[in-house]
Each structure stands twice: as structure tokens, then as C-alpha cells.
Design a protein around this motif. Sequence first.
Motif, mmCIF file in Angstrom:
data_model
loop_
_atom_site.group_PDB
_atom_site.id
_atom_site.type_symbol
_atom_site.label_atom_id
_atom_site.label_comp_id
_atom_site.label_asym_id
_atom_site.label_seq_id
_atom_site.Cartn_x
_atom_site.Cartn_y
_atom_site.Cartn_z
ATOM 1 N N SER A 28 24.941 16.679 58.417
ATOM 2 C CA SER A 28 25.120 17.824 59.313
ATOM 3 C C SER A 28 26.166 18.803 58.781
ATOM 4 O O SER A 28 26.694 19.611 59.501
ATOM 5 C CB SER A 28 25.552 17.347 60.703
ATOM 6 O OG SER A 28 26.849 16.796 60.617
ATOM 7 N N TYR A 29 26.446 18.721 57.477
ATOM 8 C CA TYR A 29 27.494 19.549 56.903
ATOM 9 C C TYR A 29 27.262 21.030 57.113
ATOM 10 O O TYR A 29 28.172 21.828 57.097
ATOM 11 C CB TYR A 29 27.612 19.261 55.408
ATOM 12 C CG TYR A 29 26.319 19.421 54.676
ATOM 13 C CD1 TYR A 29 25.905 20.675 54.261
ATOM 14 C CD2 TYR A 29 25.507 18.318 54.410
ATOM 15 C CE1 TYR A 29 24.710 20.834 53.594
ATOM 16 C CE2 TYR A 29 24.322 18.471 53.747
ATOM 17 C CZ TYR A 29 23.919 19.731 53.333
ATOM 18 O OH TYR A 29 22.752 19.886 52.677
ATOM 19 N N LYS A 30 26.016 21.393 57.287
ATOM 20 C CA LYS A 30 25.740 22.827 57.433
ATOM 21 C C LYS A 30 26.405 23.412 58.663
ATOM 22 O O LYS A 30 26.539 24.617 58.793
ATOM 23 C CB LYS A 30 24.220 23.066 57.498
ATOM 24 C CG LYS A 30 23.579 23.045 56.126
ATOM 25 C CD LYS A 30 22.079 23.026 56.200
ATOM 26 C CE LYS A 30 21.505 22.819 54.803
ATOM 27 N NZ LYS A 30 20.124 22.351 54.847
ATOM 28 N N ASN A 31 26.828 22.528 59.567
ATOM 29 C CA ASN A 31 27.438 22.990 60.806
ATOM 30 C C ASN A 31 28.919 23.292 60.680
ATOM 31 O O ASN A 31 29.536 23.764 61.617
ATOM 32 C CB ASN A 31 27.252 21.933 61.902
ATOM 33 C CG ASN A 31 25.781 21.722 62.194
ATOM 34 O OD1 ASN A 31 24.980 22.651 62.060
ATOM 35 N ND2 ASN A 31 25.423 20.503 62.570
ATOM 36 N N VAL A 32 29.519 22.990 59.518
ATOM 37 C CA VAL A 32 30.955 23.224 59.376
ATOM 38 C C VAL A 32 31.289 24.698 59.581
ATOM 39 O O VAL A 32 30.680 25.572 58.984
ATOM 40 C CB VAL A 32 31.446 22.779 57.986
ATOM 41 C CG1 VAL A 32 32.889 23.197 57.777
ATOM 42 C CG2 VAL A 32 31.293 21.284 57.828
#
Lengths: 253, 253
Positions: A28-32
Motif C-alpha cells: 500500500s506504499y502508494k498511499n504514503v
Amino acid sequence: MTCISFNNHIYLVILLGSQKGRLMLDKSYKNVTCSTCLVRRDSLFANFCDNDTEHLNAHKTCSYYKKNQSLFLDGSFPRGVYCLNKGKVKIYTRGDGGKEHIIHIAKEGEVVGFRSMFGGEPYSMSAETLEESNICFISKDDFLNMIDTNPILRNGVMKELSKELSDRALALTNMAQKSVRERLAFSLVLLEDIYAGEEINLSREDMANFVGTATETLIRLLKEFKDDGIIDIHVRKLQILDEVGLRKIAGIH
Amino acid sequence: MTCISFNNHIYLVILLGSQKGRLMLDKSYKNVTCSTCLVRRDSLFANFCDNDTEHLNAHKTCSYYKKNQSLFLDGSFPRGVYCLNKGKVKIYTRGDGGKEHIIHIAKEGEVVGFRSMFGGEPYSMSAETLEESNICFISKDDFLNMIDTNPILRNGVMKELSKELSDRALALTNMAQKSVRERLAFSLVLLEDIYAGEEINLSREDMANFVGTATETLIRLLKEFKDDGIIDIHVRKLQILDEVGLRKIAGIH
DNA sequence: TGTTAAAGCTGATGCAAGTCATTTTTTTTA
DNA sequence: TAAAAAAAATGACTTGCATCAGCTTTAACA
């Protein structure tokens, strides 16, 4: 299967086949988001106003890196900077014969890759993840533009450069004058900070290349420290029991 | 008694008692002017416009330093920066036990003392002249003010900081991985550049502290190099005869 | 689950380089 | 110019640590 949350991220503890359960980064790194990124407060981008943070957020891209993945290689030209959201990265050079020497281990919040950017020269070092990581990227143009327009960032960069210069002078003096035993103690104190209470998780070879010694010598000395009750070793993970004792051996007052 | 001129200055060759004739700096240092200073072209202040140069000239003071005179000491707070007009300065730290380690030898044109200025911390190193010198001083306030208002200077400083950072990483790797013999060869190549064709004129102890070895070991290795025809030694002065050979031993390609 | 590869560990050995002690040379000072 | 002090050089001795070779444990993978 359990979910835990830490540092902006959700982790899944999953069992993979016959392997022991281990921590895997959720993709879910894209949510950083920079404005809510907890590690930013330790970074060069701390003290940014909301506007600057928003600008930063709009110009970064975030990626997942697996263990032992390269960020950049010695000899290549800088394309941008890397801000570590989660994970650790080793910065190393290679001597004649190709033997690695680890100059620095960057942890969460650190920005990597800008030090070679101001001279217009290629990197003199390489960078590689030591564990799976989430890393945000800001392009060279965007970063240099921010440096020019943002005095907070600029001063932070200059402060960081001079701090590292004196750290490295100390490292050089240690390397020239201290025994391997003393240097190992010194390195362990540094690693204790880098791993921030977590168990130190480095291969013996990496640790030897960080201390500047042969792997066999490192192993022997670790055993001595363990026998003296200064550290504890669980397979390859390492825990510091007596930091005061270590500092004494290292010659840190 | 003879007069010769070199680098903005007039030197008097005089005979002192029974001593051999030696080069003494004329005390005309007060006449140094930035706009006509020849060594400025190699310095951080190169590429300045006439206006900036005039401003620099108005804010500097120039002093004569004798040999082994201290510019600043480890632990003290920066008061300003030092621009070397003539002479050499060693930058060193002290390890436990007080043994010196020479991190860098600054030559004419180099600016010393600004690296610790951005962190607001005291110096982590000391600086001392290796020979009699003329050195200009610019106060901290004036220098920081110039950094803020002059992009040329600012970029030069950042470029210099990152260059030194990679130089020091290389030095660290050398110290960790090379033998004393290899490091001595490497150091001699550096010294050849620092002394720019002049004979290298360092005490054995300083040279040993630069290489990172014991004085006795250094002396023995110098003798080997002399026997191999790589260098020549006149009392304490040292001349390089075979730089290619040295680079080969040092592992520089 | 068994096989292979990689990482970790142990022991034996040699030598580069540090330390200490002494002599010689150079420089400084009276 | 001689005496004293500092720096340079040499010799004898010791040892920390690298290297090599073999063994064991852990991790990877089909």
C-alpha cells in the motif's frame, strides 16, 4: 494471519510455506502522503510549511524495494534523491579487488543520493537496500529547484553536509588509530542508534565491511562480546545488553 | 641577500647566523588585495564579479602566521573563515590518547574553517600552519551574509562540501583496505599535488599522522621507496621521481 | 521434504606493522 | 662555536589480525 500498523503502514504477518512467519511490507506504499508521513519529522523535509509539504508530495513518487535492491551505482549520474519511508539502505564504496566498504547505513527518514548532486559528477558510491523498503523518489530537477527556492531545505542540506564531514573525519581517525575490537564496539553503538531499539539485523559480511575487518575476525570478536555479556546473539540478529560497556571499549566518553 | 617575487609577494632570501639561507616571508602581507590575488582563481572566491571581489576585499583582514601557529582548536566555536594566501595548514583531529590524525593539508587558495560553520556546533578539528603563512580572515557574520546573498559562493560551497565528502569516503575505504605501503604511496601522490612541484617538506611525524601509521614504519617505507628509485630524500625534504610507479603501488588507475 | 547453496563458525599459520630501546643526525639555543 | 634538545633512523621483539582451509548450521528452492 495478523495485521499490525506502524509508521504510516499496515503490515501483514503471514506464514509462507515452511518458512517462519515474517514481516512483509504491504504494497500500500502508494498511499504514503508527505503531510502525514511520521518519519518526515526526522528528515531534511522537517520544518516545512504546509505549502512546501504539499509541493513535495506532488513531486514525489513512492516505490517498493525488495531486499538487496540497488538504488544507484558508483559511476552513474544522479537522477534524483531517495527519501526512506521504511527500511534501511547501505551506502558503500568498493576498494581495489572489489571488496565493499560500507560508509554509512541510512535509516527511516534519511534522504539518500543528494550528496553527489552538487558537483555535477557521477556517484562515487553505491546504495542498496538491506531489507525490504518503501522509498520515495524526487527528481534531480525538482530537488535542485527546491534547494534554490527554499532556504529551510538549503540550510538543512548544508548543515547535514558539514555534520557528515565531521562524522567522517572521526570515522577516519578511528580507522587509523583504533583496534578492530574498539572499532567494532564503536560500530555497534552506531548500529544501536540506526536500528533504534530493534535487534540489529545485518549479515556478518556486511557488518565486517562496516567495521573494516575480515568476516572471521568479526565473528570471533562478536563471540567474545557475547561471552562477556555485552551483547546477545539470536542466529543472525544481535541485541546490545551493555551499551555503557560498549562505549567504554569504543573510547566514547 | 636576494629578492625574489612569487604569488603576490616579495620574499627575501637572507642568511641568519650560521644557519643555511632560507625563505622568509616579507611582512608586506598587509598589501594583499583580493582583486589582484593570484591564488584566488583556485579558491571559493573565483568567478566573483568585480563588485563581490571589492566587497570581499573590504571585509577581510590579512595576517602573518609563523610556523606551527594555531588557527583554531577542536571544541572552540567558529569565528570566521581563513583564506590561505601563502603557506600550508594541517587540519587534524586527535584520537584517544591525544595522537594526531591529519585529515587534510590545505594549500594556497583554499578556504579553511567554514565546514563546521553551518551546524552551529564547535569545531571538531584543529588547524595549524605547517610553515610560515599569510592568511586572510573573514568573520563569520560577513561570510554567512555572503553565502545568503551570493549564489556563486553558495554553489561553490555546496560543491566543495560534497566533493570533500566523497574524497573522505575514498580515504576511509583506503584506510580500511589498503596496506600502509599502499597508503603511503597514495598519500605521496596527494602531497605531490599539494606541494605543486616543490619538494615535499613535512616532518616524519606529520607524514606518519597523515598516512595513519607509526613514525618508525613510515621512515622504513620511505627508505624502501628511495632504494627503489621512486623518491629522493634530501634531509627532510622529499622529491617524487616516479609518480607512475607510485600510482601503481597506491592502486590508482 | 530432501537437496543444494549460502552463511556462519572454528582452528592453524604467517606476517605486516606496532612498540620499545638506542644511536645518529640535524636543529636550536646559549 | 659548543652544548642541549629535537628529529630522524635503525635494530630487536611482539602481536593483532588477515588468510586459508575445513566444518557446521541455516536458508533457499525445486
